[in-house]
Design a protein around this motif. Structure first.
Motif, PDB file in Angstrom:
ATOM      1  N   PRO A  87      -1.131   6.253   8.524  1.00 55.99           N
ATOM      2  CA  PRO A  87      -0.356   7.429   8.099  1.00 55.99           C
ATOM      3  C   PRO A  87       0.935   7.035   7.395  1.00 55.99           C
ATOM      4  O   PRO A  87       1.525   7.832   6.669  1.00 55.99           O
ATOM      5  N   ALA A  88       1.382   5.785   7.604  1.00 54.03           N
ATOM      6  CA  ALA A  88       2.590   5.292   6.949  1.00 54.03           C
ATOM      7  C   ALA A  88       2.235   4.745   5.576  1.00 54.03           C
ATOM      8  O   ALA A  88       1.191   4.124   5.377  1.00 54.03           O
ATOM      9  N   GLY A  89       3.102   4.987   4.622  1.00 53.52           N
ATOM     10  CA  GLY A  89       2.905   4.446   3.288  1.00 53.52           C
ATOM     11  C   GLY A  89       3.395   3.009   3.215  1.00 53.52           C
ATOM     12  O   GLY A  89       4.409   2.670   3.812  1.00 53.52           O
ATOM     13  N   LEU A 135       6.167  -2.468  -9.012  1.00 60.87           N
ATOM     14  CA  LEU A 135       5.122  -2.115  -8.055  1.00 60.87           C
ATOM     15  C   LEU A 135       3.833  -2.861  -8.381  1.00 60.87           C
ATOM     16  O   LEU A 135       3.332  -2.807  -9.512  1.00 60.87           O
ATOM     17  N   ILE A 136       3.334  -3.580  -7.375  1.00 59.94           N
ATOM     18  CA  ILE A 136       2.061  -4.300  -7.518  1.00 59.94           C
ATOM     19  C   ILE A 136       0.917  -3.485  -6.927  1.00 59.94           C
ATOM     20  O   ILE A 136      -0.153  -3.359  -7.517  1.00 59.94           O
ATOM     21  N   ASP A 137       1.146  -2.921  -5.752  1.00 54.93           N
ATOM     22  CA  ASP A 137       0.081  -2.171  -5.092  1.00 54.93           C
ATOM     23  C   ASP A 137       0.709  -1.234  -4.069  1.00 54.93           C
ATOM     24  O   ASP A 137       1.863  -1.415  -3.653  1.00 54.93           O
ATOM     25  N   PHE A 138      -0.049  -0.232  -3.644  1.00 53.08           N
ATOM     26  CA  PHE A 138       0.402   0.706  -2.619  1.00 53.08           C
ATOM     27  C   PHE A 138      -0.823   1.396  -2.037  1.00 53.08           C
ATOM     28  O   PHE A 138      -1.880   1.473  -2.677  1.00 53.08           O
ATOM     29  N   ASN A 139      -0.699   1.886  -0.813  1.00 52.92           N
ATOM     30  CA  ASN A 139      -1.838   2.539  -0.164  1.00 52.92           C
ATOM     31  C   ASN A 139      -1.817   4.046  -0.430  1.00 52.92           C
ATOM     32  O   ASN A 139      -0.830   4.582  -0.949  1.00 52.92           O
ATOM     33  N   PRO A 140      -2.903   4.749  -0.095  1.00 53.90           N
ATOM     34  CA  PRO A 140      -2.964   6.198  -0.383  1.00 53.90           C
ATOM     35  C   PRO A 140      -1.844   6.996   0.262  1.00 53.90           C
ATOM     36  O   PRO A 140      -1.389   7.992  -0.306  1.00 53.90           O
ATOM     37  N   ALA A 141      -1.401   6.582   1.454  1.00 53.08           N
ATOM     38  CA  ALA A 141      -0.324   7.333   2.112  1.00 53.08           C
ATOM     39  C   ALA A 141       0.951   7.283   1.295  1.00 53.08           C
ATOM     40  O   ALA A 141       1.683   8.269   1.198  1.00 53.08           O
ATOM     41  N   ALA A 142       1.233   6.121   0.695  1.00 50.85           N
ATOM     42  CA  ALA A 142       2.426   6.003  -0.150  1.00 50.85           C
ATOM     43  C   ALA A 142       2.318   6.931  -1.356  1.00 50.85           C
ATOM     44  O   ALA A 142       3.289   7.590  -1.737  1.00 50.85           O
ATOM     45  N   ALA A 143       1.127   6.992  -1.941  1.00 49.83           N
ATOM     46  CA  ALA A 143       0.918   7.899  -3.076  1.00 49.83           C
ATOM     47  C   ALA A 143       1.033   9.351  -2.645  1.00 49.83           C
ATOM     48  O   ALA A 143       1.451  10.212  -3.427  1.00 49.83           O
ATOM     49  N   HIS A 144       0.668   9.634  -1.399  1.00 46.49           N
ATOM     50  CA  HIS A 144       0.803  10.996  -0.885  1.00 46.49           C
ATOM     51  C   HIS A 144       2.276  11.367  -0.739  1.00 46.49           C
ATOM     52  O   HIS A 144       2.684  12.475  -1.075  1.00 46.49           O
ATOM     53  N   PHE A 145       3.069  10.414  -0.218  1.00 47.10           N
ATOM     54  CA  PHE A 145       4.495  10.673  -0.057  1.00 47.10           C
ATOM     55  C   PHE A 145       5.214  10.741  -1.404  1.00 47.10           C
ATOM     56  O   PHE A 145       6.104  11.556  -1.598  1.00 47.10           O
ATOM     57  N   ILE A 146       4.824   9.854  -2.337  1.00 48.69           N
ATOM     58  CA  ILE A 146       5.476   9.798  -3.654  1.00 48.69           C
ATOM     59  C   ILE A 146       4.380   9.846  -4.713  1.00 48.69           C
ATOM     60  O   ILE A 146       3.879   8.805  -5.155  1.00 48.69           O
TER      61      ILE A 146
END
Length: 399
Positions: free
Chosen positions: A63-65, A74-85
Protein backbone atom coordinates in the motif's frame (compact mmCIF):
# COMPACT_ATOMS: atom_id res chain seq x y z
CA UNK A 1 77.30 -45.47 -29.74
CA UNK A 2 73.99 -43.67 -29.34
CA UNK A 3 73.65 -40.41 -31.15
CA UNK A 4 73.50 -37.52 -28.59
CA UNK A 5 71.40 -35.40 -30.89
CA UNK A 6 68.85 -38.18 -31.30
CA UNK A 7 68.62 -38.67 -27.53
CA UNK A 8 68.10 -34.96 -27.00
CA UNK A 9 65.35 -34.81 -29.60
CA UNK A 10 63.68 -37.83 -28.05
CA UNK A 11 63.81 -36.24 -24.60
CA UNK A 12 62.34 -33.00 -25.95
CA UNK A 13 59.59 -34.92 -27.67
CA UNK A 14 58.73 -36.77 -24.50
CA UNK A 15 58.77 -33.51 -22.53
CA UNK A 16 56.38 -31.90 -24.99
CA UNK A 17 54.07 -34.86 -24.83
CA UNK A 18 54.05 -34.74 -21.04
CA UNK A 19 53.43 -30.97 -21.09
CA UNK A 20 50.65 -31.47 -23.63
CA UNK A 21 49.12 -34.16 -21.45
CA UNK A 22 49.29 -31.84 -18.45
CA UNK A 23 47.71 -29.09 -20.53
CA UNK A 24 44.92 -31.45 -21.56
CA UNK A 25 44.33 -32.48 -17.97
CA UNK A 26 44.37 -28.84 -16.78
CA UNK A 27 41.96 -27.87 -19.56
CA UNK A 28 39.62 -30.69 -18.59
CA UNK A 29 39.83 -29.60 -14.94
CA UNK A 30 39.13 -26.00 -15.96
CA UNK A 31 36.22 -27.12 -18.12
CA UNK A 32 34.84 -29.11 -15.22
CA UNK A 33 35.23 -26.15 -12.90
CA UNK A 34 33.68 -23.87 -15.51
CA UNK A 35 30.76 -26.25 -15.83
CA UNK A 36 30.31 -26.23 -12.04
CA UNK A 37 30.57 -22.43 -11.95
CA UNK A 38 28.17 -22.13 -14.88
CA UNK A 39 25.73 -24.36 -13.04
CA UNK A 40 26.08 -22.28 -9.91
CA UNK A 41 25.69 -19.12 -12.00
CA UNK A 42 22.57 -20.51 -13.63
CA UNK A 43 21.24 -21.46 -10.20
CA UNK A 44 22.02 -18.01 -8.81
CA UNK A 45 20.46 -16.39 -11.88
CA UNK A 46 17.33 -18.45 -11.39
CA UNK A 47 17.27 -17.54 -7.71
CA UNK A 48 17.83 -13.87 -8.59
CA UNK A 49 15.03 -13.94 -11.14
CA UNK A 50 12.74 -15.60 -8.59
CA UNK A 51 13.80 -13.11 -5.89
CA UNK A 52 13.25 -10.19 -8.28
CA UNK A 53 9.85 -11.59 -9.15
CA UNK A 54 8.94 -11.96 -5.49
CA UNK A 55 10.30 -8.48 -4.73
CA UNK A 56 8.41 -7.01 -7.67
CA UNK A 57 5.20 -8.72 -6.55
CA UNK A 58 5.78 -7.51 -3.01
CA UNK A 59 6.47 -3.92 -4.08
CA UNK A 60 3.49 -3.92 -6.44
CA UNK A 61 1.20 -5.17 -3.67
CA UNK A 62 2.45 -2.74 -1.03
CA UNK A 63 0.00 0.00 0.00
CA UNK A 64 3.04 2.27 0.40
CA UNK A 65 4.50 3.91 -2.66
CA UNK A 66 8.17 3.27 -3.46
CA UNK A 67 10.17 5.42 -5.88
CA UNK A 68 13.74 4.80 -7.06
CA UNK A 69 15.70 7.82 -8.28
CA UNK A 70 19.27 8.22 -9.46
CA UNK A 71 20.89 11.63 -9.77
CA UNK A 72 17.41 12.98 -8.88
CA UNK A 73 15.91 11.31 -11.98
CA UNK A 74 13.11 8.76 -11.56
CA UNK A 75 14.21 5.26 -12.55
CA UNK A 76 11.26 3.21 -11.37
CA UNK A 77 8.24 3.30 -9.05
CA UNK A 78 5.49 0.92 -7.97
CA UNK A 79 1.74 1.28 -8.70
CA UNK A 80 1.03 2.71 -5.24
CA UNK A 81 3.43 5.58 -5.91
CA UNK A 82 1.66 6.28 -9.20
CA UNK A 83 -1.64 6.20 -7.33
CA UNK A 84 -0.41 8.78 -4.83
CA UNK A 85 1.26 10.94 -7.52
CA UNK A 86 -0.42 10.26 -10.89
CA UNK A 87 1.93 12.57 -12.79
CA UNK A 88 4.98 10.35 -12.14
CA UNK A 89 6.89 9.22 -15.24
CA UNK A 90 10.26 7.52 -15.61
CA UNK A 91 13.08 9.93 -16.35
CA UNK A 92 11.39 12.95 -14.82
CA UNK A 93 13.21 14.83 -12.03
CA UNK A 94 12.06 14.03 -8.51
CA UNK A 95 10.81 17.07 -6.64
CA UNK A 96 7.84 18.09 -4.55
CA UNK A 97 5.28 19.80 -6.81
CA UNK A 98 5.18 23.57 -6.49
CA UNK A 99 1.40 23.54 -6.02
CA UNK A 100 1.70 21.83 -2.65
CA UNK A 101 1.51 24.16 0.35
CA UNK A 102 3.74 23.96 3.39
CA UNK A 103 2.22 22.45 6.50
CA UNK A 104 3.22 22.85 10.16
CA UNK A 105 6.32 20.67 10.26
CA UNK A 106 9.61 20.50 8.36
CA UNK A 107 9.01 19.12 4.89
CA UNK A 108 5.23 18.93 5.31
CA UNK A 109 3.04 20.01 2.40
CA UNK A 110 -0.66 20.17 1.63
CA UNK A 111 -2.31 19.54 -1.73
CA UNK A 112 -5.99 20.02 -2.43
CA UNK A 113 -7.62 18.22 -5.31
CA UNK A 114 -9.80 19.94 -7.90
CA UNK A 115 -13.01 21.16 -6.26
CA UNK A 116 -14.95 19.66 -9.17
CA UNK A 117 -14.09 16.17 -8.05
CA UNK A 118 -16.65 14.28 -6.03
CA UNK A 119 -14.52 14.22 -2.89
CA UNK A 120 -12.23 17.05 -1.93
CA UNK A 121 -9.10 15.67 -0.36
CA UNK A 122 -6.31 17.40 1.43
CA UNK A 123 -2.92 15.80 1.00
CA UNK A 124 -0.33 16.36 3.67
CA UNK A 125 3.14 15.21 2.66
CA UNK A 126 5.92 14.95 5.18
CA UNK A 127 9.52 14.58 3.99
CA UNK A 128 12.27 13.38 6.26
CA UNK A 129 10.62 12.81 9.65
CA UNK A 130 7.48 11.22 10.99
CA UNK A 131 4.73 12.90 12.98
CA UNK A 132 1.04 13.67 13.38
CA UNK A 133 -1.03 16.03 11.24
CA UNK A 134 -1.79 18.43 14.06
CA UNK A 135 -3.53 21.18 12.14
CA UNK A 136 -6.36 19.12 10.64
CA UNK A 137 -9.68 18.96 12.42
CA UNK A 138 -11.40 15.67 13.13
CA UNK A 139 -14.44 16.82 11.15
CA UNK A 140 -12.37 16.77 7.93
CA UNK A 141 -10.98 13.28 8.55
CA UNK A 142 -13.20 11.73 5.87
CA UNK A 143 -12.08 14.34 3.29
CA UNK A 144 -8.34 14.22 3.68
CA UNK A 145 -5.46 11.93 2.98
CA UNK A 146 -2.25 12.27 4.94
CA UNK A 147 0.86 11.03 3.20
CA UNK A 148 4.22 10.51 4.82
CA UNK A 149 7.30 10.67 2.59
CA UNK A 150 10.66 9.32 3.72
CA UNK A 151 13.68 9.69 1.44
CA UNK A 152 16.85 7.65 1.99
CA UNK A 153 19.91 8.59 -0.06
CA UNK A 154 22.87 6.33 -0.81
CA UNK A 155 25.31 8.24 -2.97
CA UNK A 156 23.56 9.31 -6.15
CA UNK A 157 20.67 6.90 -5.60
CA UNK A 158 17.56 7.73 -3.58
CA UNK A 159 14.75 5.50 -2.37
CA UNK A 160 11.57 7.44 -1.60
CA UNK A 161 8.73 5.87 0.36
CA UNK A 162 5.20 7.27 0.40
CA UNK A 163 2.79 5.94 3.01
CA UNK A 164 -0.83 6.79 3.76
CA UNK A 165 -1.12 7.37 7.51
CA UNK A 166 -4.56 8.99 7.48
CA UNK A 167 -6.19 6.30 9.59
CA UNK A 168 -3.40 6.33 12.16
CA UNK A 169 -3.63 10.12 12.50
CA UNK A 170 -7.43 10.03 12.72
CA UNK A 171 -7.24 7.34 15.41
CA UNK A 172 -4.67 9.33 17.34
CA UNK A 173 -6.80 12.47 17.14
CA UNK A 174 -9.80 10.53 18.41
CA UNK A 175 -7.74 9.05 21.25
CA UNK A 176 -6.58 12.53 22.23
CA UNK A 177 -10.16 13.81 22.17
CA UNK A 178 -11.35 10.93 24.32
CA UNK A 179 -8.43 11.50 26.67
CA UNK A 180 -9.50 15.10 27.13
CA UNK A 181 -13.11 14.10 27.75
CA UNK A 182 -11.93 11.52 30.29
CA UNK A 183 -9.81 14.17 31.96
CA UNK A 184 -12.83 16.49 32.11
CA UNK A 185 -14.82 13.71 33.76
CA UNK A 186 -12.12 13.30 36.38
CA UNK A 187 -12.03 17.06 36.83
CA UNK A 188 -15.72 17.35 37.72
CA UNK A 189 -15.08 17.71 41.44
CA UNK A 190 -12.30 20.17 40.78
CA UNK A 191 -14.49 22.22 38.47
CA UNK A 192 -17.22 22.40 41.08
CA UNK A 193 -14.69 23.58 43.65
CA UNK A 194 -13.18 26.12 41.27
CA UNK A 195 -16.59 27.55 40.39
CA UNK A 196 -18.07 27.49 43.87
CA UNK A 197 -15.75 29.96 45.59
CA UNK A 198 -15.87 32.84 43.07
CA UNK A 199 -19.58 32.20 42.46
CA UNK A 200 -20.39 32.35 46.17
CA UNK A 201 -18.35 35.54 46.51
CA UNK A 202 -20.07 37.07 43.49
CA UNK A 203 -23.50 36.24 44.97
CA UNK A 204 -22.45 37.88 48.24
CA UNK A 205 -21.39 41.10 46.50
CA UNK A 206 -24.59 41.07 44.43
CA UNK A 207 -26.68 40.79 47.62
CA UNK A 208 -24.82 43.77 49.08
CA UNK A 209 -25.66 45.80 46.01
CA UNK A 210 -29.35 45.09 46.62
CA UNK A 211 -29.05 46.56 50.15
CA UNK A 212 -30.74 49.99 50.20
CA UNK A 213 -28.80 51.09 53.28
CA UNK A 214 -25.28 51.10 51.79
CA UNK A 215 -23.68 54.26 50.41
CA UNK A 216 -22.85 54.94 46.78
CA UNK A 217 -19.14 54.46 47.53
CA UNK A 218 -19.85 51.07 49.03
CA UNK A 219 -21.99 50.15 46.03
CA UNK A 220 -19.12 51.10 43.72
CA UNK A 221 -16.72 49.01 45.81
CA UNK A 222 -19.00 45.96 45.75
CA UNK A 223 -19.66 46.46 42.01
CA UNK A 224 -15.92 46.45 41.31
CA UNK A 225 -15.42 43.32 43.40
CA UNK A 226 -18.38 41.62 41.72
CA UNK A 227 -16.90 42.48 38.31
CA UNK A 228 -13.56 40.93 39.29
CA UNK A 229 -15.26 37.73 40.43
CA UNK A 230 -17.26 37.51 37.21
CA UNK A 231 -14.08 38.06 35.19
CA UNK A 232 -12.46 35.25 37.18
CA UNK A 233 -15.40 32.96 36.38
CA UNK A 234 -15.30 33.92 32.71
CA UNK A 235 -11.55 33.23 32.56
CA UNK A 236 -12.02 29.84 34.20
CA UNK A 237 -14.75 28.90 31.73
CA UNK A 238 -12.60 30.07 28.81
CA UNK A 239 -9.65 28.05 30.07
CA UNK A 240 -11.74 24.91 30.32
CA UNK A 241 -12.92 25.42 26.73
CA UNK A 242 -9.32 25.96 25.62
CA UNK A 243 -8.32 22.72 27.32
CA UNK A 244 -10.94 20.85 25.29
CA UNK A 245 -10.15 22.68 22.07
CA UNK A 246 -9.45 20.59 18.97
CA UNK A 247 -6.20 20.70 17.04
CA UNK A 248 -5.15 24.04 15.47
CA UNK A 249 -7.08 24.81 12.31
CA UNK A 250 -4.99 27.43 10.48
CA UNK A 251 -1.22 27.54 10.70
CA UNK A 252 1.21 30.02 9.17
CA UNK A 253 5.03 30.28 9.18
CA UNK A 254 6.04 32.62 12.01
CA UNK A 255 9.50 33.63 13.23
CA UNK A 256 10.27 32.20 16.67
CA UNK A 257 11.62 35.54 17.90
CA UNK A 258 8.30 37.19 16.98
CA UNK A 259 6.34 34.65 19.07
CA UNK A 260 8.63 35.10 22.09
CA UNK A 261 8.64 38.89 21.85
CA UNK A 262 4.84 39.04 21.73
CA UNK A 263 4.59 36.59 24.63
CA UNK A 264 6.95 38.77 26.70
CA UNK A 265 4.89 41.85 25.85
CA UNK A 266 1.71 40.07 26.95
CA UNK A 267 3.33 39.10 30.26
CA UNK A 268 5.00 42.47 30.79
CA UNK A 269 2.15 43.93 32.84
CA UNK A 270 2.39 41.16 35.44
CA UNK A 271 6.20 41.24 35.43
CA UNK A 272 6.25 44.99 36.08
CA UNK A 273 3.63 44.67 38.80
CA UNK A 274 5.78 42.08 40.60
CA UNK A 275 9.12 43.76 39.72
CA UNK A 276 10.36 40.75 37.74
CA UNK A 277 12.67 41.31 34.78
CA UNK A 278 12.08 39.28 31.61
CA UNK A 279 15.41 38.61 29.88
CA UNK A 280 15.10 37.43 26.28
CA UNK A 281 18.11 35.83 24.54
CA UNK A 282 17.69 34.70 20.93
CA UNK A 283 20.16 32.37 19.22
CA UNK A 284 17.74 31.58 16.39
CA UNK A 285 16.77 34.97 14.94
CA UNK A 286 15.69 33.59 11.54
CA UNK A 287 14.06 30.30 12.51
CA UNK A 288 10.46 29.76 11.43
CA UNK A 289 7.80 27.50 12.88
CA UNK A 290 4.48 26.72 11.23
CA UNK A 291 1.93 27.27 13.99
CA UNK A 292 -1.38 28.75 14.96
CA UNK A 293 0.14 31.96 16.30
CA UNK A 294 -2.21 32.90 19.12
CA UNK A 295 -2.30 29.32 20.39
CA UNK A 296 1.48 29.08 20.80
CA UNK A 297 1.75 32.59 22.24
CA UNK A 298 -0.90 31.75 24.85
CA UNK A 299 1.16 28.65 25.78
CA UNK A 300 4.30 30.77 26.22
CA UNK A 301 2.37 33.36 28.24
CA UNK A 302 0.96 30.70 30.58
CA UNK A 303 4.49 29.43 31.30
CA UNK A 304 5.85 32.97 31.73
CA UNK A 305 3.04 33.93 34.12
CA UNK A 306 3.69 30.80 36.16
CA UNK A 307 7.40 31.69 36.35
CA UNK A 308 6.63 35.30 37.33
CA UNK A 309 4.16 34.25 40.02
CA UNK A 310 6.70 32.01 41.79
CA UNK A 311 9.56 34.54 41.55
CA UNK A 312 10.55 37.05 44.21
CA UNK A 313 10.67 40.79 43.40
CA UNK A 314 13.93 41.71 41.72
CA UNK A 315 14.55 38.25 40.25
CA UNK A 316 14.91 37.33 36.58
CA UNK A 317 12.90 35.12 34.26
CA UNK A 318 15.14 34.11 31.36
CA UNK A 319 13.86 33.10 27.93
CA UNK A 320 16.16 31.67 25.28
CA UNK A 321 15.91 29.68 22.07
CA UNK A 322 18.35 27.38 20.31
CA UNK A 323 18.32 25.67 16.92
CA UNK A 324 18.36 21.87 16.87
CA UNK A 325 18.14 19.50 13.86
CA UNK A 326 14.64 19.95 12.40
CA UNK A 327 13.39 21.74 15.50
CA UNK A 328 13.84 24.78 17.72
CA UNK A 329 14.19 24.61 21.49
CA UNK A 330 12.76 27.33 23.75
CA UNK A 331 13.84 27.42 27.39
CA UNK A 332 12.07 29.44 30.11
CA UNK A 333 13.85 29.53 33.47
CA UNK A 334 13.07 31.22 36.78
CA UNK A 335 14.96 31.61 40.05
CA UNK A 336 12.06 30.75 42.34
CA UNK A 337 11.74 27.84 44.74
CA UNK A 338 11.52 25.22 41.97
CA UNK A 339 8.90 22.51 41.68
CA UNK A 340 8.11 20.26 44.61
CA UNK A 341 8.95 16.61 44.01
CA UNK A 342 5.35 15.54 44.69
CA UNK A 343 4.14 17.86 41.90
CA UNK A 344 6.75 17.03 39.27
CA UNK A 345 4.65 14.24 37.73
CA UNK A 346 1.32 16.09 37.90
CA UNK A 347 2.27 19.69 37.11
CA UNK A 348 0.65 19.55 33.66
CA UNK A 349 -2.53 17.89 34.87
CA UNK A 350 -5.69 20.04 35.12
CA UNK A 351 -6.26 21.78 38.47
CA UNK A 352 -2.78 20.82 39.67
CA UNK A 353 -1.48 24.03 41.24
CA UNK A 354 0.85 24.85 44.08
CA UNK A 355 -0.51 28.39 44.39
CA UNK A 356 -3.60 29.33 46.36
CA UNK A 357 -4.72 31.76 43.66
CA UNK A 358 -4.05 29.44 40.74
CA UNK A 359 -6.67 27.31 39.02
CA UNK A 360 -4.15 24.80 37.65
CA UNK A 361 -5.30 25.03 34.02
CA UNK A 362 -2.62 27.32 32.55
CA UNK A 363 0.12 24.73 32.22
CA UNK A 364 -2.37 22.06 31.11
CA UNK A 365 -3.49 24.32 28.26
CA UNK A 366 0.13 25.18 27.43
CA UNK A 367 1.03 21.51 27.07
CA UNK A 368 -2.10 20.81 25.02
CA UNK A 369 -1.34 23.71 22.65
CA UNK A 370 2.30 22.71 22.21
CA UNK A 371 1.63 19.00 21.70
CA UNK A 372 -1.12 19.76 19.16
CA UNK A 373 1.64 21.34 17.04
CA UNK A 374 3.70 18.15 17.35
CA UNK A 375 5.89 19.77 19.93
CA UNK A 376 7.00 18.69 23.37
CA UNK A 377 7.27 20.38 26.75
CA UNK A 378 9.45 19.14 29.61
CA UNK A 379 9.98 20.51 33.09
CA UNK A 380 12.88 20.15 35.52
CA UNK A 381 14.47 21.96 38.45
CA UNK A 382 17.62 23.97 37.89
CA UNK A 383 20.71 22.81 39.84
CA UNK A 384 21.00 26.19 41.60
CA UNK A 385 17.30 26.65 42.28
CA UNK A 386 14.30 27.54 40.16
CA UNK A 387 12.38 25.73 37.44
CA UNK A 388 13.22 25.16 33.79
CA UNK A 389 10.58 24.59 31.09
CA UNK A 390 11.96 23.25 27.79
CA UNK A 391 9.71 23.49 24.73
CA UNK A 392 10.58 21.85 21.40
CA UNK A 393 8.73 22.72 18.18
CA UNK A 394 9.33 21.45 14.63
CA UNK A 395 11.12 24.20 12.71
CA UNK A 396 11.20 25.18 9.05
CA UNK A 397 14.21 26.09 6.94
CA UNK A 398 15.88 29.29 8.03
CA UNK A 399 15.61 32.38 5.86
Amino acid sequence: MPDPQTDTATQKSQGLEEAFDLFIEASKALEAQQAVLQGQLNELSSQLIAANSRLSSLLNSLPAGVILAEHDQLIDFNPAAAHFIPELTKGMPWKIPGTWKSSNSPGDHLRRQDDKQQTTQIYEVKAGITGAAGEHSRQLADKQQILQILEVKTGARSVIQIQDISSAIANRAEEERMSRLTAMGKMSAGIAHQLRTPLSTALLYASHLADQNITDDQKQLFADRLRKQLISLEKLASNMLLFLKQRPQQTTPVAVHELLEEACQAAQGLSQERNIELKLSLECPHTLVNVEKHSIISAFVAILENAIQVSEPGQLVEISCHDQPNQTEIIIEDYGPGIAENMMDTIFEPFSSGRVTGNGLGLSIARSNIESHRGQILVSNRPNGGARFTISLPSLTEL
